[in-house]
Scaffold this motif. Structure first.
Motif, PDB file in Angstrom:
ATOM      1  N   GLN A 125      40.286  38.588  32.117  1.00  0.00           N
ATOM      2  CA  GLN A 125      39.705  39.799  32.698  1.00  0.00           C
ATOM      3  C   GLN A 125      40.645  40.468  33.707  1.00  0.00           C
ATOM      4  OE1 GLN A 125      36.690  41.444  31.904  1.00  0.00           O
ATOM      5  NE2 GLN A 125      37.038  40.072  30.165  1.00  0.00           N
ATOM      6  N   LEU A 126      41.501  39.692  34.337  1.00  0.00           N
ATOM      7  CA  LEU A 126      42.456  40.273  35.282  1.00  0.00           C
ATOM      8  C   LEU A 126      43.391  41.269  34.595  1.00  0.00           C
ATOM      9  CD1 LEU A 126      43.471  37.244  37.528  1.00  0.00           C
ATOM     10  CD2 LEU A 126      42.345  39.339  38.275  1.00  0.00           C
ATOM     11  N   ILE A 128      42.515  43.328  32.125  1.00  0.00           N
ATOM     12  CA  ILE A 128      41.857  44.521  31.592  1.00  0.00           C
ATOM     13  C   ILE A 128      40.731  45.086  32.456  1.00  0.00           C
ATOM     14  CG2 ILE A 128      42.387  43.919  29.190  1.00  0.00           C
ATOM     15  CD1 ILE A 128      39.545  42.830  28.919  1.00  0.00           C
ATOM     16  N   ASN A 129      40.240  44.303  33.421  1.00  0.00           N
ATOM     17  CA  ASN A 129      39.060  44.714  34.187  1.00  0.00           C
ATOM     18  C   ASN A 129      39.476  45.062  35.614  1.00  0.00           C
ATOM     19  OD1 ASN A 129      36.639  44.639  35.830  1.00  0.00           O
ATOM     20  ND2 ASN A 129      35.618  43.620  34.119  1.00  0.00           N
ATOM     21  N   GLN A 130      39.454  46.345  35.947  1.00  0.00           N
ATOM     22  CA  GLN A 130      39.916  46.793  37.253  1.00  0.00           C
ATOM     23  C   GLN A 130      39.029  46.266  38.381  1.00  0.00           C
ATOM     24  OE1 GLN A 130      42.852  48.477  37.741  1.00  0.00           O
ATOM     25  NE2 GLN A 130      42.470  47.967  39.887  1.00  0.00           N
ATOM     26  N   GLN A 131      37.726  46.168  38.152  1.00  0.00           N
ATOM     27  CA  GLN A 131      36.836  45.683  39.201  1.00  0.00           C
ATOM     28  C   GLN A 131      37.140  44.224  39.546  1.00  0.00           C
ATOM     29  OE1 GLN A 131      32.639  46.208  38.484  1.00  0.00           O
ATOM     30  NE2 GLN A 131      32.049  45.336  40.459  1.00  0.00           N
ATOM     31  N   LYS A 133      40.015  42.722  39.090  1.00  0.00           N
ATOM     32  CA  LYS A 133      41.323  42.744  39.746  1.00  0.00           C
ATOM     33  C   LYS A 133      41.174  43.152  41.217  1.00  0.00           C
ATOM     34  CE  LYS A 133      44.575  44.479  37.293  1.00  0.00           C
ATOM     35  NZ  LYS A 133      45.446  45.458  36.580  1.00  0.00           N
ATOM     36  N   ASP A 134      40.361  44.182  41.477  1.00  0.00           N
ATOM     37  CA  ASP A 134      40.130  44.636  42.850  1.00  0.00           C
ATOM     38  C   ASP A 134      39.456  43.550  43.675  1.00  0.00           C
ATOM     39  OD1 ASP A 134      41.262  47.071  42.248  1.00  0.00           O
ATOM     40  OD2 ASP A 134      39.335  48.103  41.974  1.00  0.00           O
TER      41      ASP A 134
END
Length: 213
Positions: A125-126, A128-131, A133-134
């Motif tokens: 998920q890191l 492709i998923n910005q949330q 990652k944030d």
């Protein structure tokens, strides 16, 4: 009292939440890790958990909400900064750089393996998923001072670290090698314990070459 998080399954079992909610989480972790988040439907989670889709949406607003609930405790404890327990164990090592790096590598690799299904979900998920990652980046910012106090200062006190090495550089060197090796041993080429320990020793040597004077 501060708790040292070690195993996501133990966290699930000891958390005060309804049985059905726990079953949904366990099924989602298993399916997300094997099929990927996008490749898993709520219908599959319902079937694997023995719960209805209505029950899933009673507890979680969406599939993404379910994902965030799974990854939050992992993100909270991924860095070796869950405080006093880690600092105590680190301080018990002989105060030289080699022994302290040995402890950090062994401890964090063990943590990843104990939570391997959730870790594989997080890693995927890191990318492709910005949330997500944030959330991880924010957690790193939040625990920076704790990390410096519990890990960085004891390492610097050995007097063996390169003078030009900062916290960010240290984390890049250590975290990247441990995570890559974790992926290799868990997904690419499953190894026996003896082979894994040989590999971890090689990582320790590589890290020491990169960070010591």
């Amino acid at each position: 009292m501060e708790q040292a998080f070690e195993d996501l399954n133990d966290w699930l079992m000891t958390s005060e939440m309804p049985f059905g909610k726990k079953q949904v989480l366990k099924a989602a972790i298993n399916l997300f890790s094997k099929q990927g988040y996008d490749g898993t439907s709520t219908a599959q989670i319902a079937e694997a958990s023995g719960m209805s889709q209505a029950t899933i949406f009673k507890y979680y607003k969406s599939k993404e909400d379910l994902l965030l609930v799974i990854l939050k405790p992992l993100i909270e404890h991924l860095l070796p900064v869950y405080g006093k327990e880690f600092a105590k164990k680190l301080s018990q090592q002989d105060q030289n750089l080699a022994n302290m790096i040995h402890f950090i590598v062994q401890d964090r690799y063990s943590f990843l393996v104990q939570n391997k299904d959730a870790v594989m979900i997080l890693i995927s998920q890191l990318l492709i998923n910005q949330q997500i990652k944030d959330n991880v980046l924010q957690k790193i910012v939040d625990v920076k001072d704790i990390f410096e106090q519990n890990v960085w200062l004891p390492l610097k006190k050995t007097g063996e670290l390169r003078d030009d090495l900062d916290v960010a550089g240290f984390l890049r060197i250590v975290v990247s090698q441990i995570i890559f090796y974790f992926i290799q041993t868990q997904r690419i080429s499953i190894a026996d314990e003896k082979t894994i320990q040989i590999g971890l020793k090689q990582i320790e040597v590589s890290i020491l070459r990169a960070i010591e004077k």
